[in-house]
Design an enzyme around this catalytic site. Structure first.
Site, PDB file in Angstrom:
ATOM      1  N   CYS A 115       0.840  -1.207   0.000  1.00 19.93           N
ATOM      2  CA  CYS A 115       0.000   0.000   0.000  1.00 19.93           C
ATOM      3  C   CYS A 115       0.876   1.258   0.000  1.00 19.93           C
ATOM      4  CB  CYS A 115      -0.974   0.009   1.182  1.00 19.93           C
ATOM      5  SG  CYS A 115      -2.261   1.293   1.028  1.00 19.93           S
ATOM      6  N   ASP A 184      -3.480   2.237  10.216  1.00 23.98           N
ATOM      7  CA  ASP A 184      -4.563   3.203  10.372  1.00 23.98           C
ATOM      8  C   ASP A 184      -4.985   3.259  11.828  1.00 23.98           C
ATOM      9  OD1 ASP A 184      -5.601   4.250   7.586  1.00 23.98           O
ATOM     10  OD2 ASP A 184      -4.829   2.226   7.359  1.00 23.98           O
TER      11      ASP A 184
HETATM   12  C1  RUB Z   1      -3.852   3.738   3.454  1.00 26.68           C
HETATM   13  C2  RUB Z   1      -3.185   2.781   4.366  1.00 26.68           C
HETATM   14  C3  RUB Z   1      -1.880   3.225   4.973  1.00 26.68           C
HETATM   15  C4  RUB Z   1      -2.148   3.785   6.370  1.00 26.68           C
HETATM   16  C5  RUB Z   1      -0.905   4.410   6.976  1.00 26.68           C
HETATM   17  O1  RUB Z   1      -5.187   3.364   3.188  1.00 26.68           O
HETATM   18  O2  RUB Z   1      -3.659   1.713   4.689  1.00 26.68           O
HETATM   19  O3  RUB Z   1      -0.999   2.148   5.094  1.00 26.68           O
HETATM   20  O4  RUB Z   1      -3.152   4.769   6.309  1.00 26.68           O
HETATM   21  O5  RUB Z   1      -0.514   5.526   6.206  1.00 26.68           O
HETATM   22  P1  RUB Z   1      -6.123   4.361   2.307  1.00 26.68           P
HETATM   23  P2  RUB Z   1       0.340   6.711   6.861  1.00 26.68           P
HETATM   24  O6  RUB Z   1      -5.385   4.623   1.046  1.00 26.68           O
HETATM   25  O7  RUB Z   1      -7.397   3.595   2.139  1.00 26.68           O
HETATM   26  O8  RUB Z   1      -6.324   5.620   3.124  1.00 26.68           O
HETATM   27  O9  RUB Z   1       1.597   6.072   7.330  1.00 26.68           O
HETATM   28  O10 RUB Z   1       0.555   7.670   5.722  1.00 26.68           O
HETATM   29  O11 RUB Z   1      -0.435   7.305   7.976  1.00 26.68           O
END
Ligand code: RUB
Length: 276
Positions: A115, A184
């Protein structure tokens, strides 16, 4: 349209995504509306913004912090100063996470990631900035392809990247030195929530004895909920013209048991548990 409504729409439409980015955008929208619409009940604004994505405690925690600290403050200057100081504190924490995480990357390390996590990418860029040469393996992350954002950002930073479809993940995990991903939500029930796929890859990593590191700010701990249901997104993201009779499932996230996590990389250091 109010700043909160506009930001709510953008978060819902995934024009703003990733836990960190969502939380920061929501904080700025809340502060804007508390300045521009002083008659509005801030709790209603917090409720609206929090409802945009159900698995985002960082957003909820930051908004609640702002409302609490804003008590007794008045006017544009004071509220803007408060928003800036909260953001500065968060950004200082992110920088510490990058530095702690970079300690795990060495010359020749093979890192698998999934991701798009700005936190995981920040760690890898910091390691590169320190002069380490290593290889990253990234997955597409169907159905919204956030993995392409990661691949592009890493390549732009000069990091060697191999990109693959999600179901090819085993090819990269078998032989990787670590699996690095973001979060998240971290739930007091003993699970973390991150993009769908994280769960399968954690199980595969455990089979191949590949250590798994979750890079997350501690503001992502869901202090307000023991547990939460995973967001299900629009079925058309998976198959826009699916044949009649085919029912689509589109969970956005995985709930991963913390037994799969070797350690968390937080603003406080690299730690086995962040719930103590
Ligand atoms: C994004 C996702 C990321 C986390 C952490 O999901 O799962 O791994 O949000 O990101 P989506 P960060 O694209 O559905 O929002 O480290 O930038 O907080």
């Amino acid at each position: 349209m109010s700043a909160s409504r506009e930001t709510y729409e953008k978060i819902k439409a995934l024009e703003i995504q990733g836990a960190m980015k969502i939380a920061k955008a929501a904080l700025l929208a809340l502060s804007r509306d508390m300045i521009d619409l002083p008659g509005e009940d801030p709790r209603k604004i917090v409720e609206l913004l929090s409802s945009a994505r159900p698995n985002e405690p960082m957003l909820r925690n930051m908004l609640k912090l702002f409302v609490r600290e804003a008590r007794g403050l008045e006017g544009e200057v004071q509220l803007n100063d408060l928003a800036s100081s909260i953001l500065e504190e968060i950004e200082a924490g992110e920088k510490r996470i990058y530095e702690f995480g970079a300690q795990l990357i060495h010359e020749g390390t093979k890192v698998f990631t999934h991701c798009h996590s700005s936190t995981a990418v920040g760690i890898l860029k910091e390691a590169k900035r320190q002069g380490k040469n290593f290889t990253a393996f990234t997955t597409e992350t169907r159905p919204r392809y956030q993995g392409r954002i990661t691949a592009r950002e890493l390549a732009e930073a000069g990091i060697e990247v191999y990109h693959m479809v999600d179901s090819a993940g085993k090819y990269a995990i078998d032989g990787a030195d670590l699996f690095l991903f973001g979060a998240d939500s971290v739930l007091p029930s003993g699970y973390l929530i991150n993009k769908v796929g994280t769960g399968i890859f954690c199980v595969v990593a455990s089979k191949y004895d590949v250590p798994t590191y979750c890079a997350t700010h501690t503001m992502k701990i869901a202090g307000d909920r023991i547990d939460e249901a995973v967001e299900e997104r629009d079925p058309s993201e998976v198959w826009p013209d699916a044949p009649h009779g085919v029912k689509i499932r589109n969970p956005a996230f995985d709930k991963v048991h913390l037994k799969y996590i070797t350690a968390f990389i937080t603003e406080k250091g690299i730690q086995k548990s962040i719930l103590d």
